[in-house]
Scaffold this motif. Sequence first.
Motif, PDB file in Angstrom:
ATOM      1  N   ARG A   1      15.290   0.826   6.117  1.00  0.00           N
ATOM      2  CA  ARG A   1      16.141   0.391   7.161  1.00  0.00           C
ATOM      3  C   ARG A   1      15.836   1.191   8.256  1.00  0.00           C
ATOM      4  O   ARG A   1      15.842   2.448   8.297  1.00  0.00           O
ATOM      5  CB  ARG A   1      17.381   0.335   6.864  1.00  0.00           C
ATOM      6  CG  ARG A   1      18.303  -0.549   7.907  1.00  0.00           C
ATOM      7  CD  ARG A   1      19.832  -0.532   7.548  1.00  0.00           C
ATOM      8  NE  ARG A   1      20.428   0.782   8.088  1.00  0.00           N
ATOM      9  CZ  ARG A   1      21.680   1.281   8.112  1.00  0.00           C
ATOM     10  NH1 ARG A   1      22.373   0.119   7.749  1.00  0.00           N
ATOM     11  NH2 ARG A   1      22.122   2.405   8.424  1.00  0.00           N
ATOM     12  N   TYR A   2      15.488   0.684   9.499  1.00  0.00           N
ATOM     13  CA  TYR A   2      15.603   1.535  10.807  1.00  0.00           C
ATOM     14  C   TYR A   2      16.676   0.786  11.601  1.00  0.00           C
ATOM     15  O   TYR A   2      16.813  -0.325  11.485  1.00  0.00           O
ATOM     16  CB  TYR A   2      14.153   1.303  11.271  1.00  0.00           C
ATOM     17  CG  TYR A   2      12.993   1.845  10.515  1.00  0.00           C
ATOM     18  CD1 TYR A   2      12.628   3.214  10.822  1.00  0.00           C
ATOM     19  CD2 TYR A   2      12.268   0.761   9.755  1.00  0.00           C
ATOM     20  CE1 TYR A   2      11.537   3.587  10.020  1.00  0.00           C
ATOM     21  CE2 TYR A   2      11.349   1.510   8.778  1.00  0.00           C
ATOM     22  CZ  TYR A   2      11.039   2.909   8.946  1.00  0.00           C
ATOM     23  OH  TYR A   2      10.016   3.451   8.354  1.00  0.00           O
ATOM     24  N   THR A   3      17.423   1.661  12.593  1.00  0.00           N
ATOM     25  CA  THR A   3      18.411   1.225  13.244  1.00  0.00           C
ATOM     26  C   THR A   3      17.780   1.113  14.628  1.00  0.00           C
ATOM     27  O   THR A   3      17.206   2.009  15.150  1.00  0.00           O
ATOM     28  CB  THR A   3      19.821   2.145  13.163  1.00  0.00           C
ATOM     29  OG1 THR A   3      19.263   3.576  13.432  1.00  0.00           O
ATOM     30  CG2 THR A   3      20.229   2.022  11.589  1.00  0.00           C
TER      31      THR A   3
ATOM     32  N   GLY B   1      21.206  -3.687  19.111  1.00  0.00           N
ATOM     33  CA  GLY B   1      22.053  -4.304  18.183  1.00  0.00           C
ATOM     34  C   GLY B   1      21.423  -4.867  17.150  1.00  0.00           C
ATOM     35  O   GLY B   1      21.871  -5.976  16.374  1.00  0.00           O
ATOM     36  N   ALA B   2      20.264  -4.131  16.553  1.00  0.00           N
ATOM     37  CA  ALA B   2      19.746  -4.677  15.386  1.00  0.00           C
ATOM     38  C   ALA B   2      19.460  -3.563  14.524  1.00  0.00           C
ATOM     39  O   ALA B   2      19.459  -2.272  14.642  1.00  0.00           O
ATOM     40  CB  ALA B   2      18.143  -5.195  16.267  1.00  0.00           C
ATOM     41  N   LEU B   3      19.112  -4.207  13.152  1.00  0.00           N
ATOM     42  CA  LEU B   3      18.654  -3.523  12.179  1.00  0.00           C
ATOM     43  C   LEU B   3      17.333  -3.984  11.785  1.00  0.00           C
ATOM     44  O   LEU B   3      16.996  -5.176  11.756  1.00  0.00           O
ATOM     45  CB  LEU B   3      19.365  -3.400  10.997  1.00  0.00           C
ATOM     46  CG  LEU B   3      20.715  -2.867  11.043  1.00  0.00           C
ATOM     47  CD1 LEU B   3      21.814  -3.198   9.907  1.00  0.00           C
ATOM     48  CD2 LEU B   3      20.839  -1.463  11.562  1.00  0.00           C
ATOM     49  N   ASN B   4      16.351  -2.996  11.278  1.00  0.00           N
ATOM     50  CA  ASN B   4      14.977  -3.512  10.962  1.00  0.00           C
ATOM     51  C   ASN B   4      14.582  -3.105   9.587  1.00  0.00           C
ATOM     52  O   ASN B   4      14.927  -1.867   9.209  1.00  0.00           O
ATOM     53  CB  ASN B   4      13.791  -3.208  11.755  1.00  0.00           C
ATOM     54  CG  ASN B   4      12.298  -3.610  11.469  1.00  0.00           C
ATOM     55  OD1 ASN B   4      11.587  -2.790  10.864  1.00  0.00           O
ATOM     56  ND2 ASN B   4      12.046  -4.700  11.802  1.00  0.00           N
ATOM     57  N   PHE B   5      14.185  -3.838   8.501  1.00  0.00           N
ATOM     58  CA  PHE B   5      14.165  -3.867   7.372  1.00  0.00           C
ATOM     59  C   PHE B   5      12.453  -3.946   6.984  1.00  0.00           C
ATOM     60  O   PHE B   5      11.814  -4.902   7.253  1.00  0.00           O
ATOM     61  CB  PHE B   5      14.829  -4.700   6.316  1.00  0.00           C
ATOM     62  CG  PHE B   5      16.247  -4.298   6.461  1.00  0.00           C
ATOM     63  CD1 PHE B   5      16.904  -3.317   5.789  1.00  0.00           C
ATOM     64  CD2 PHE B   5      17.109  -5.095   7.575  1.00  0.00           C
ATOM     65  CE1 PHE B   5      18.310  -2.943   5.729  1.00  0.00           C
ATOM     66  CE2 PHE B   5      18.290  -5.063   7.657  1.00  0.00           C
ATOM     67  CZ  PHE B   5      19.163  -4.011   6.960  1.00  0.00           C
ATOM     68  N   VAL B   6      11.877  -2.671   6.421  1.00  0.00           N
ATOM     69  CA  VAL B   6      10.490  -3.012   6.138  1.00  0.00           C
ATOM     70  C   VAL B   6      10.383  -2.925   4.367  1.00  0.00           C
ATOM     71  O   VAL B   6      11.002  -2.002   4.016  1.00  0.00           O
ATOM     72  CB  VAL B   6       9.683  -1.883   6.552  1.00  0.00           C
ATOM     73  CG1 VAL B   6       8.153  -1.892   6.135  1.00  0.00           C
ATOM     74  CG2 VAL B   6       9.766  -1.859   8.074  1.00  0.00           C
ATOM     75  N   MET B   7       9.891  -3.985   3.958  1.00  0.00           N
ATOM     76  CA  MET B   7      10.124  -4.267   2.488  1.00  0.00           C
ATOM     77  C   MET B   7       8.364  -4.379   1.848  1.00  0.00           C
ATOM     78  O   MET B   7       7.748  -5.171   2.290  1.00  0.00           O
ATOM     79  CB  MET B   7      10.856  -5.907   2.303  1.00  0.00           C
ATOM     80  CG  MET B   7      12.145  -5.605   2.952  1.00  0.00           C
ATOM     81  SD  MET B   7      13.127  -7.102   2.562  1.00  0.00           S
ATOM     82  CE  MET B   7      12.192  -8.491   3.061  1.00  0.00           C
ATOM     83  N   GLN B   8       8.172  -3.456   1.032  1.00  0.00           N
ATOM     84  CA  GLN B   8       6.935  -3.088   0.284  1.00  0.00           C
ATOM     85  C   GLN B   8       6.917  -4.154  -0.823  1.00  0.00           C
ATOM     86  O   GLN B   8       8.022  -4.474  -1.399  1.00  0.00           O
ATOM     87  CB  GLN B   8       6.815  -1.683  -0.017  1.00  0.00           C
ATOM     88  CG  GLN B   8       6.997  -0.710   1.123  1.00  0.00           C
ATOM     89  CD  GLN B   8       5.754  -0.760   2.052  1.00  0.00           C
ATOM     90  OE1 GLN B   8       4.710  -0.959   1.717  1.00  0.00           O
ATOM     91  NE2 GLN B   8       6.027  -0.367   3.095  1.00  0.00           N
ATOM     92  N   GLN B   9       5.757  -4.557  -1.106  1.00  0.00           N
ATOM     93  CA  GLN B   9       5.515  -5.570  -2.241  1.00  0.00           C
ATOM     94  C   GLN B   9       6.596  -6.730  -2.204  1.00  0.00           C
ATOM     95  O   GLN B   9       7.310  -6.869  -3.158  1.00  0.00           O
ATOM     96  CB  GLN B   9       5.664  -4.783  -3.812  1.00  0.00           C
ATOM     97  CG  GLN B   9       4.727  -3.563  -3.597  1.00  0.00           C
ATOM     98  CD  GLN B   9       5.060  -2.761  -4.704  1.00  0.00           C
ATOM     99  OE1 GLN B   9       5.904  -3.139  -5.840  1.00  0.00           O
ATOM    100  NE2 GLN B   9       4.097  -1.498  -5.103  1.00  0.00           N
ATOM    101  N   ALA B  10       6.477  -7.282  -1.461  1.00  0.00           N
ATOM    102  CA  ALA B  10       7.389  -8.586  -0.869  1.00  0.00           C
ATOM    103  C   ALA B  10       6.821  -9.991  -0.859  1.00  0.00           C
ATOM    104  O   ALA B  10       7.582 -11.018  -0.630  1.00  0.00           O
ATOM    105  CB  ALA B  10       8.136  -8.224   0.586  1.00  0.00           C
ATOM    106  N   LEU B  11       5.436 -10.096  -0.863  1.00  0.00           N
ATOM    107  CA  LEU B  11       4.722 -11.167  -0.589  1.00  0.00           C
ATOM    108  C   LEU B  11       3.848 -11.514  -1.457  1.00  0.00           C
ATOM    109  O   LEU B  11       2.733 -12.190  -1.407  1.00  0.00           O
ATOM    110  CB  LEU B  11       4.012 -11.025   0.853  1.00  0.00           C
ATOM    111  CG  LEU B  11       5.125 -10.933   2.013  1.00  0.00           C
ATOM    112  CD1 LEU B  11       4.161 -10.676   3.204  1.00  0.00           C
ATOM    113  CD2 LEU B  11       6.007 -12.011   2.247  1.00  0.00           C
ATOM    114  N   GLY B  12       4.041 -11.105  -2.858  1.00  0.00           N
ATOM    115  CA  GLY B  12       3.278 -11.564  -3.759  1.00  0.00           C
ATOM    116  C   GLY B  12       1.811 -11.183  -3.864  1.00  0.00           C
ATOM    117  O   GLY B  12       0.922 -11.869  -4.116  1.00  0.00           O
ATOM    118  N   GLY B  13       1.533 -10.010  -2.921  1.00  0.00           N
ATOM    119  CA  GLY B  13       0.367  -9.688  -2.890  1.00  0.00           C
ATOM    120  C   GLY B  13      -0.443  -9.759  -1.491  1.00  0.00           C
ATOM    121  O   GLY B  13      -1.573  -9.435  -1.002  1.00  0.00           O
TER     122      GLY B  13
END
Length: 103
Positions: A56-58, A63-75
Amino acid sequence: MLLRDIAHARAGDKGDISNISVIAYDIDDYSMLEKHLTAERVKAHFAGVVHGEVVRYTLPHLGALNFVMQQALGGGVTRSLALDAHGKSLSGGILGIDISDWS
């Protein structure tokens, strides 16, 4: 009450990484987002979909949060059999988090 009642979201992707920004409609709600919408909560919400790390990045001035999610798209787009290989629906999915217990 759901997260979508106080925020909207945008998503992007690159390879097997999904990137979701959650933006408060009202800047006064940002502190509540920052306190309760943790990387751990987002990872738990996407259990079975996101198999890697969630960071998570603030962005308080936005007024936002950013989430970077690894291995999230089935390859990734070219390897996944998922209907939404680009992960755009994940931004809608995050807005389904129940925030009734936040105060």
